[in-house]
Design a protein around this motif. Structure first.
Motif, short mmCIF file in Angstrom:
data_model
loop_
_atom_site.label_atom_id
_atom_site.label_comp_id
_atom_site.label_asym_id
_atom_site.label_seq_id
_atom_site.Cartn_x
_atom_site.Cartn_y
_atom_site.Cartn_z
N HIS A 108 140.57 53.64 32.48
CA HIS A 108 139.85 53.19 33.67
C HIS A 108 138.35 53.10 33.37
O HIS A 108 137.52 53.42 34.21
N ARG A 109 138.04 52.65 32.17
CA ARG A 109 136.66 52.52 31.75
C ARG A 109 136.07 51.19 32.23
O ARG A 109 136.80 50.25 32.54
N HIS A 110 134.76 51.14 32.27
CA HIS A 110 134.02 49.90 32.56
C HIS A 110 134.37 49.33 33.94
O HIS A 110 134.45 48.12 34.11
N HIS A 111 134.63 50.19 34.88
CA HIS A 111 134.89 49.78 36.27
C HIS A 111 136.18 48.99 36.44
O HIS A 111 136.31 48.19 37.36
N GLY A 112 137.12 49.16 35.53
CA GLY A 112 138.39 48.45 35.63
C GLY A 112 139.49 49.23 34.93
O GLY A 112 139.39 50.44 34.73
N ARG A 113 140.52 48.52 34.54
CA ARG A 113 141.64 49.12 33.80
C ARG A 113 141.77 48.42 32.47
O ARG A 113 141.42 47.25 32.34
N GLY A 114 142.31 49.15 31.49
CA GLY A 114 142.52 48.57 30.17
C GLY A 114 143.70 49.21 29.49
O GLY A 114 144.07 50.35 29.77
N VAL A 115 144.31 48.44 28.58
CA VAL A 115 145.43 48.95 27.80
C VAL A 115 145.44 48.22 26.47
O VAL A 115 145.01 47.07 26.37
N TYR A 116 145.92 48.92 25.45
CA TYR A 116 146.04 48.37 24.10
C TYR A 116 147.50 48.40 23.68
O TYR A 116 148.22 49.37 23.93
N VAL A 117 147.93 47.35 23.00
CA VAL A 117 149.27 47.27 22.44
C VAL A 117 149.16 46.55 21.10
O VAL A 117 148.26 45.72 20.91
N ASP A 118 150.03 46.87 20.16
CA ASP A 118 150.02 46.20 18.86
C ASP A 118 151.05 45.09 18.86
O ASP A 118 152.17 45.26 19.36
N ASP A 119 150.68 43.96 18.25
CA ASP A 119 151.66 42.87 18.12
C ASP A 119 152.54 43.15 16.90
O ASP A 119 152.36 44.15 16.21
N PRO A 120 153.52 42.28 16.61
CA PRO A 120 154.45 42.55 15.50
C PRO A 120 153.79 42.73 14.13
O PRO A 120 154.36 43.38 13.27
N ASP A 121 152.59 42.18 13.94
CA ASP A 121 151.90 42.32 12.66
C ASP A 121 150.81 43.38 12.69
O ASP A 121 150.05 43.51 11.74
N GLY A 122 150.72 44.14 13.77
CA GLY A 122 149.74 45.20 13.85
C GLY A 122 148.38 44.79 14.40
O GLY A 122 147.45 45.60 14.40
N HIS A 123 148.26 43.54 14.87
CA HIS A 123 147.01 43.14 15.51
C HIS A 123 146.90 43.89 16.84
O HIS A 123 147.88 44.01 17.57
N SER A 124 145.71 44.37 17.14
CA SER A 124 145.47 45.11 18.37
C SER A 124 145.18 44.13 19.50
O SER A 124 144.22 43.35 19.43
N ILE A 125 146.00 44.20 20.54
CA ILE A 125 145.82 43.33 21.69
C ILE A 125 145.36 44.21 22.86
O ILE A 125 146.01 45.18 23.22
N GLU A 126 144.22 43.85 23.43
CA GLU A 126 143.64 44.61 24.53
C GLU A 126 143.63 43.74 25.78
O GLU A 126 143.27 42.57 25.73
N PHE A 127 144.02 44.33 26.90
CA PHE A 127 143.95 43.66 28.19
C PHE A 127 143.04 44.49 29.08
O PHE A 127 143.25 45.70 29.24
N ILE A 128 142.00 43.86 29.65
CA ILE A 128 141.05 44.56 30.51
C ILE A 128 140.88 43.78 31.80
O ILE A 128 141.02 42.55 31.82
N THR A 129 140.54 44.50 32.87
CA THR A 129 140.34 43.84 34.16
C THR A 129 138.86 43.66 34.52
O THR A 129 138.55 43.04 35.52
N HIS A 130 137.99 44.22 33.71
CA HIS A 130 136.56 44.10 33.97
C HIS A 130 135.85 44.03 32.62
O HIS A 130 136.19 44.78 31.72
N PRO A 131 134.87 43.13 32.50
CA PRO A 131 134.14 43.08 31.22
C PRO A 131 133.47 44.41 30.92
O PRO A 131 133.15 45.18 31.83
N TYR A 132 133.26 44.66 29.66
CA TYR A 132 132.58 45.88 29.27
C TYR A 132 131.18 45.90 29.89
O TYR A 132 130.50 44.88 29.96
N VAL A 133 130.79 47.07 30.33
CA VAL A 133 129.45 47.26 30.89
C VAL A 133 128.53 47.60 29.74
O VAL A 133 128.74 48.59 29.04
N LYS A 134 127.56 46.78 29.52
CA LYS A 134 126.59 47.01 28.44
C LYS A 134 125.59 48.07 28.88
O LYS A 134 124.96 47.94 29.93
N GLU A 135 125.46 49.11 28.09
CA GLU A 135 124.50 50.17 28.38
C GLU A 135 123.14 49.72 27.93
O GLU A 135 122.96 49.20 26.84
N GLU A 136 122.15 49.91 28.78
CA GLU A 136 120.77 49.51 28.45
C GLU A 136 120.13 50.56 27.57
O GLU A 136 120.28 51.70 27.67
#
Length: 130
Positions: free
Chosen positions: A102-130
């Protein structure tokens, strides 16, 4: 700057299996074919083009693909991950197994595809820290 990402190529051991993995999670139709690629079109006009690697599967370099999705899309994607019994993580380095974050004011999850590529799904863009 006016440059826009048009497409990216992801190496795989089976281009259509990898593309179907992604379209299946996204709830989208079968991937297309364009030359030597299995293509997955995204909502912003970018395509993910999967190519059969010319090297051994063990030598495919892992890539990270992050997809910004709506809350409703996230619910659908996450339910498909769970229905398929896929391992998933709340953190990018396989931390927080079988959890979402529940980071960056949204939800996120990571899953690996069949070749081990990391697939991330997020509901809010990352918040850039100043």
């Amino acid at each position: 700057m006016t440059a826009q990402l048009d497409h990216t190529i992801v190496h795989s051991s089976d281009r259509f299996a990898s593309a179907r993995f992604l379209t299946g999670l996204l709830g989208e139709p079968e991937p297309g074919a364009y030359g030597p690629f299995a293509t997955v079109p995204l909502g912003n006009g970018v395509t993910i083009d999967y190519a059969d690697s010319i090297v051994d599967r063990d030598r495919i370099v892992m890539q990270h693909l992050a997809f910004l999705v709506s809350e409703d899309e996230f619910d659908g994607i996450f339910s498909r991950i769970v229905e398929r019994g896929l391992p998933y993580w709340g953190g990018p380095e396989h931390q927080e197994p079988q959890q979402i974050n529940h980071r960056h004011h949204g939800r996120g999850v990571y899953v690996d595809d069949p070749d081990g590529h990391s697939i991330e799904f997020i509901t809010h863009p990352y918040v850039k820290e100043e």
